[in-house]
Write an enzyme that holds these catalytic residues in place. Structure first.
Site, PDB file in Angstrom:
ATOM      1  N   PHE A 132      -4.001   5.477   7.018  1.00 38.59           N
ATOM      2  CA  PHE A 132      -3.234   4.450   7.705  1.00 38.59           C
ATOM      3  C   PHE A 132      -3.336   3.160   6.893  1.00 38.59           C
ATOM      4  CE2 PHE A 132      -3.954   6.334  12.240  1.00 38.59           C
ATOM      5  CZ  PHE A 132      -3.030   7.328  11.966  1.00 38.59           C
ATOM      6  N   CYS A 133      -2.187   2.535   6.623  1.00 42.29           N
ATOM      7  CA  CYS A 133      -2.140   1.250   5.913  1.00 42.29           C
ATOM      8  C   CYS A 133      -2.851   1.391   4.558  1.00 42.29           C
ATOM      9  CB  CYS A 133      -2.744   0.159   6.786  1.00 42.29           C
ATOM     10  SG  CYS A 133      -2.371  -1.525   6.238  1.00 42.29           S
ATOM     11  N   THR A 134      -3.807   0.516   4.277  1.00 41.31           N
ATOM     12  CA  THR A 134      -4.456   0.540   2.975  1.00 41.31           C
ATOM     13  C   THR A 134      -5.562   1.590   2.866  1.00 41.31           C
ATOM     14  OG1 THR A 134      -5.950  -1.234   3.682  1.00 41.31           O
ATOM     15  CG2 THR A 134      -3.934  -1.881   2.506  1.00 41.31           C
ATOM     16  N   GLY A 135      -5.654   2.468   3.849  1.00 42.40           N
ATOM     17  CA  GLY A 135      -6.535   3.625   3.691  1.00 42.40           C
ATOM     18  C   GLY A 135      -6.116   4.490   2.517  1.00 42.40           C
ATOM     19  N   ALA A 184       0.518   6.271   5.456  1.00 41.44           N
ATOM     20  CA  ALA A 184       1.365   5.347   6.221  1.00 41.44           C
ATOM     21  C   ALA A 184       1.304   3.970   5.586  1.00 41.44           C
ATOM     22  CB  ALA A 184       0.903   5.269   7.679  1.00 41.44           C
TER      23      ALA A 184
END
Length: 350
Positions: A132-135, A184
Site C-alpha cells: 500500500f502506498c510507499t510499501g 497501490a
C-alpha cells in the site's frame, strides 16, 4: 485436483496438495507487516477490509483471517501517534496466504533485514504480496519488483526510480496487479486495491457489498490516474453523478459516448474533459468497466448463457464478453463462473 478427496489412504497426497486442501478449508489468511513509522491509515484499511466481520454479507464464515505482525515487541507508528504492541512477531506471517506491506514516510531509509527476509520468504513459498502506498519501496528492496510493473505514490516517483531503476514504474495509475505481487499508489488507492483483491477472491457481488458498507466507490479500475491536477474553474463544473446513475440503469442499451454527452447536454469533448477531471478516466473506459462489472454479477447470479450475459450487459457478443472479461479479471467467463458462480439452474432475465 479435487478438494477433500476421500482416497488419501490409497494414493498419498503431495505436500502441495495437502496445502491446497488446507487453504480451501479455512479463511484466506492475511498478515500485515507493521514496521517502525508505518502509516496508521493503511493499517486501518487492511484491518477494515480483511479483519472486521462482514454482517452485510449474511454468511457464517469470515472472508479473511487477519494478523498484524511486527519485527519487535513494540512498534511506534508514523510520528509516534500510535504504538503497536501485543501482536505476534514476523514468524506469524509464514503461514499467510497474503502479506500486506503498508507505507511509511522515510522511504530513503533501508528497511530492516528481518522485514525484507519475511517478505522474501512469503513470496518464495507462493504467498501473494501486496504493498500500500510507499510499501512498494520495501517490495523493491526485497527484490520482488525487478523487471515488473509497479506503482507508488506520485510524490515519490523520482526517488523510487533513482533507488530502484530495474522496476518498471508506472506513476500514473491507482494500482498494478502482477498476479502474485500487487502495488497501490497511495493511501486512498489502498482501498481500491483492497476491494480489487476482495473482487478477485470472492467475486463482484461480494466486493460491491463491502464497498457499499464502506460508502466507497465499488470499482475504480487500476488504470485510472492517481492524481489529477484540477484548477478551480470560474464556474463550478456540474457533477457527473446524475449522468452516471442514468447510464448505469441502461447498460444493456446501445449507449455510446455521444449518447452520454447528449443526455448531459454537453459536447463529447466537454464530457471527456469532465470524466478526466472528476473520475480520472474516459467516458468509454468507464462505460466498458461498468458493463464488465454487470456481466460479472450476472454470471455470479447463475446466468450460464454467454450471449444473454453479453446482451444484458451491453457488451454485444460472446466474443467481446470473453475478451473484456479476460482483460478486466484475468479469467474467461467459464473460469469466472467456476470460481464465483452460484449455479441455480434458473436463467437470469433482468
Amino acid at each position: 485436483m479435487p478438494q477433500g478427496s476421500s482416497h488419501r489412504a490409497a494414493r498419498p497426497e503431495s505436500p502441495g496438495g495437502r496445502a491446497a486442501a488446507e487453504r480451501a478449508s479455512r479463511p484466506h489468511r492475511v498478515a500485515v507487516i507493521v514496521d517502525e513509522g508505518t502509516n496508521p491509515f493503511e493499517v486501518g484499511v487492511a484491518t477494515e477490509l480483511f479483519g472486521l466481520p462482514r454482517p452485510e454479507l449474511r454468511r457464517p464464515e469470515p472472508l479473511y483471517e487477519l494478523t498484524l505482525v511486527t519485527p519487535t515487541p513494540g512498534v511506534r507508528m508514523n510520528h509516534g501517534f500510535f504504538t503497536l504492541s501485543g501482536v505476534p512477531g514476523l514468524d506469524a506471517a509464514d503461514d499467510a496466504d497474503t502479506i500486506v506491506v503498508p507505507g511509511r514516510p522515510d522511504n530513503v531509509v533501508p528497511r530492516r533485514a528481518v522485514v525484507l527476509d519475511a517478505i522474501r520468504r512469503g513470496h518464495a513459498r507462493g504467498a501473494r504480496v501486496v504493498s500500500f502506498c510507499t510499501g512498494s519501496f520495501a517490495l523493491a528492496e526485497a527484490g520482488l519488483l525487478d523487471g515488473r510493473r509497479a506503482t507508488t505514490h506520485w510524490r515519490w516517483t523520482d526517488v523510487f526510480r533513482d533507488l530502484h531503476p530495474n522496476v518498471l514504474l508506472d506513476p500514473d495509475v491507482l494500482f498494478v496487479d502482477e498476479g502474485d505481487v500487487l502495488t497501490a499508489a497511495g493511501s486512498a488507492a489502498a482501498l481500491d486495491l483492497g476491494l480489487h483483491l476482495v473482487r478477485r477472491d470472492h467475486g463482484a457481488e461480494t466486493a460491491n457489498a463491502v464497498s457499499r458498507r464502506l460508502v466507497f466507490a465499488a470499482h475504480r479500475d487500476g488504470g485510472q490516474r492517481q492524481f489529477v491536477r484540477q484548477p478551480l474553474p470560474d464556474v463550478p463544473d456540474a457533477s457527473l453523478a446524475p449522468l452516471l446513475a442514468w447510464a448505469q440503469e441502461r447498460l444493456g442499451e446501445p449507449l455510446t459516448v455521444g449518447d452520454l454527452a447528449a443526455h448531459a447536454a454537453v459536447s463529447p469533448a466537454t464530457l471527456h474533459r469532465r470524466f478526466r477531471a472528476q473520475l480520472g478516466t474516459t467516458p468509454l473506459a468507464w462505460l466498458t468497466g461498468q458493463r464488465v462489472a454487470l456481466a460479472c454479477r450476472l454470471i455470479e447470479r447463475g446466468e450460464v448463457r454467454l450471449d444473454v450475459v453479453a446482451d444484458l450487459s451491453g457488451l454485444g457478443t460472446a466474443a467481446n464478453l470473453r475478451e473484456r472479461m479476460r482483460r478486466a479479471t484475468g479469467l474467461s467467463p467459464s473460469a469466472y463462473r467456476r470460481r464465483f458462480g452460484t449455479p441455480t439452474g434458473e436463467p437470469v432475465t433482468a
